[in-house]
Design an enzyme around this catalytic site. Structure first.
Site, PDB file in Angstrom:
ATOM      1  CB  SER A 198      -1.139   0.021   1.009  1.00  0.00           C
ATOM      2  OG  SER A 198      -1.455   0.824   1.209  1.00  0.00           O
ATOM      3  CG  HIS A 238      -5.543  -2.231   0.140  1.00  0.00           C
ATOM      4  ND1 HIS A 238      -4.433  -2.097  -1.079  1.00  0.00           N
ATOM      5  CD2 HIS A 238      -5.424  -1.646   1.151  1.00  0.00           C
ATOM      6  CE1 HIS A 238      -3.588  -2.023  -0.601  1.00  0.00           C
ATOM      7  NE2 HIS A 238      -4.385  -0.978   0.781  1.00  0.00           N
ATOM      8  CD  GLU A 284      -5.049  -4.055  -4.193  1.00  0.00           C
ATOM      9  OE1 GLU A 284      -4.841  -4.186  -3.356  1.00  0.00           O
ATOM     10  OE2 GLU A 284      -4.003  -5.097  -4.471  1.00  0.00           O
TER      11      GLU A 284
END
Length: 518
Positions: free
Chosen positions: A219, A426, A336
């Site tokens: 990230s 995610h 995601e």
């Protein structure tokens, strides 16, 4: 439902570290024992002596200062090298985390926050030899997270590598652009560079090889790596990179836009732009509260704090200045955006509007049409489009730019459907990356043995890349990208190869979009 949300927030916060599995990790996964003897934990660095903690299978040095405190007049300044010391310093407790904010109600953040936060942590099976080094840059939207949230025990013991996790300044402390303060909009990026310099100069005292350093992050950590790849000051500080759910984004390409963020923060604090010097005297907690208020705004996709092309640290967008000296593994999770849009309202509404503004209404309409037409049955076309605009296409663009510059690039996608209650979303891959699966974080009914085997395979793949530059997956060949040849490794129980990271028709729909807009 509340339990699902709690698990999701823990995953989003990178909760794979010291609290939940550090103790069990030290016992079960060791491929060797730490160096015996009374001096096993004592590391003699060029700066001074550090005493760590013997975990049985590895040694950990916690709370190692890599730069002087960025406090007072140094609040927004570039980091200063740490001064040498006399005697032996205890390295048995984690240092303060950076000041950070919550992006969602109930989201956990690291305790013990302070401006004096520039610390790193080191795991190694012993001080002998020259082991590959992996430096982990944590994620957290550039506004939360800490190196102490992650435990390097399994990687160090299973693969005999040295693992380093780092802190860096976050949100306003790390990325508030002020034209009169050189480096201020990239202070967090400069912190990462300072940590890498410290590692290069000192890691041999912990059994690490300064000539074999891999950076790895997820990230915002992966996005940081995307920026570092195009930052002249970072050249030569690492040799390989593993970029998980990132890419070279988000980047403020215009200082005016970064200044707009600064002015918005000043308005919250009641400070005139002509008196921005007062930011040095605002208390840390007050500045943190103002940053949290701004971070909850959906404007700019809810991403107000991140690197900026300032002419001092970043001369141009990173994709325009990549060298071919660093080979990459670049990967994403299959879904995601699916969970982020529910957990972070400012993300769900802001990302869509921000992308539309960046690419223009006409292109945005075309993208929506293509995704509606090409998204496979049972999937949400809008979520796939948001996932692509968030990190999917930035990952494709980063891999393509690096390959064009002469680097070798490998693609993967994390597809394991039982990775969590919402599937492979995610941050769901984090506990697999660090090699220790928490069954409470998995989807209900998941086979724990299958999940742990997947984690073992991912650890082996990433650490083999760090060791030799060629990733190995369960004894199978994982071909690097070549011109016209995608070949993406799918991390799932079958370990299959796909033709490309994202569906080719959808990638083609972005062909007229300038990647440096992001």
């Amino acid at each position: 439902m509340k339990d699902v949300s709690r698990r999701a927030l823990l995953a989003l916060s990178g909760a794979v570290g010291v609290g939940g599995f550090a103790a069990s990790a030290a016992g079960g996964s060791s491929a060797g024992r730490s160096t015996a003897g009374p001096d096993a934990t004592v590391a003699h660095t060029p700066l001074g002596v550090l005493r760590g903690v013997d975990q049985g299978g590895s040694i950990v040095w916690r709370g190692v200062r890599y730069a002087e405190p960025p406090t007072g007049e140094h609040r927004f300044a570039p980091p200063r090298p740490v001064r040498p010391w006399n005697g032996t310093r205890a390295a048995d407790e984690f240092g303060h985390a950076a000041w950070q904010v919550r992006m969602a109600p109930g989201q956990p953040v690291s305790p013990h926050q302070d401006e004096d936060c520039l610390f790193l942590n080191i795991w190694s099976r012993g001080k002998r030899g020259r082991k590959p080094v992996i430096v982990w840059i944590h994620g957290g939207a550039f506004v939360f997270g800490a190196g102490s949230d992650y435990d390097g025990t399994v990687l160090a013991e299973r693969a005999d590598v040295v693992v380093v996790t780092i802190n860096y300044r976050l949100h306003a402390f790390g990325y508030l652009y002020q034209a009169e303060r050189a480096g201020s909009g990239n202070a967090g990026l400069l912190d990462q560079i300072a940590a890498l310099r410290w590692v290069r100069a000192n890691i041999s005292a912990f059994g690490g090889d300064p000539a074999n350093i891999t950076v790895m992050g997820e990230s915002a950590g992966a996005m940081s790596i995307g920026a570092l790849l195009g930052t002249p000051a970072a050249r030569g500080l690492f040799h390989r990179a593993i970029v998980q759910s990132g890419g070279a984004r988000p980047i403020f390409s215009e200082t005016k836009t970064a200044t707009d963020v600064t002015n918005a923060l000043l308005r919250i604090l009641g400070i005139s732009p002509s008196h921005s010097d007062r930011l040095l005297s605002v208390s840390a907690s007050e500045l943190n509260q103002a940053a949290e208020k701004l971070a909850s705004d959906s404007d700019m996709g809810g991403e107000h704090f991140h690197p900026v092309v300032d002419g001092e640290v970043l001369y141009t967008h990173p994709l325009r200045s990549l060298s071919g000296d660093v080979d990459l593994i670049v990967g994403i999770c299959r879904d995601e955006a699916n969970q982020l849009t529910k957990l972070l309202p400012q993300f769900g509404t802001g990302l869509k509007e921000n992308t539309r503004q960046l690419v223009g209404s006409r292109v945005w309409a075309h993208l929506n049409t293509v995704y509606q037409r090409t998204t496979s049955a049972g999937r949400d076309a809008e979520m796939d489009l948001l996932s692509a605009s968030f990190v999917g296409m930035p990952s494709v663009w980063l891999g393509a730019a690096a390959r064009s510059a002469g680097a070798r690039v490998w693609h993967y996608r994390f597809d394991y459907p039982d990775a969590g209650p919402a599937g492979p979303v995610h941050a769901s891959d984090l506990m697999f990356t660090f090699g220790k699966v928490d069954p409470k974080q998995l989807k209900d009914g998941a086979d724990f043995k299958v999940a742990q085997r997947l984690a073992d395979t991912m650890v082996d793949a990433f650490t083999s890349f760090a060791r030799t530059g060629c990733p190995e997956v369960d004894g199978r060949d994982w071909p690097a990208l070549a011109h016209g040849n995608g070949r993406t490794m799918l991390f799932e129980p079958k370990f299959t190869l796909a033709a490309s990271l994202l569906p080719t028709q959808q990638v083609a729909a972005w062909r007229h979009v300038d990647p440096t807009l992001f």
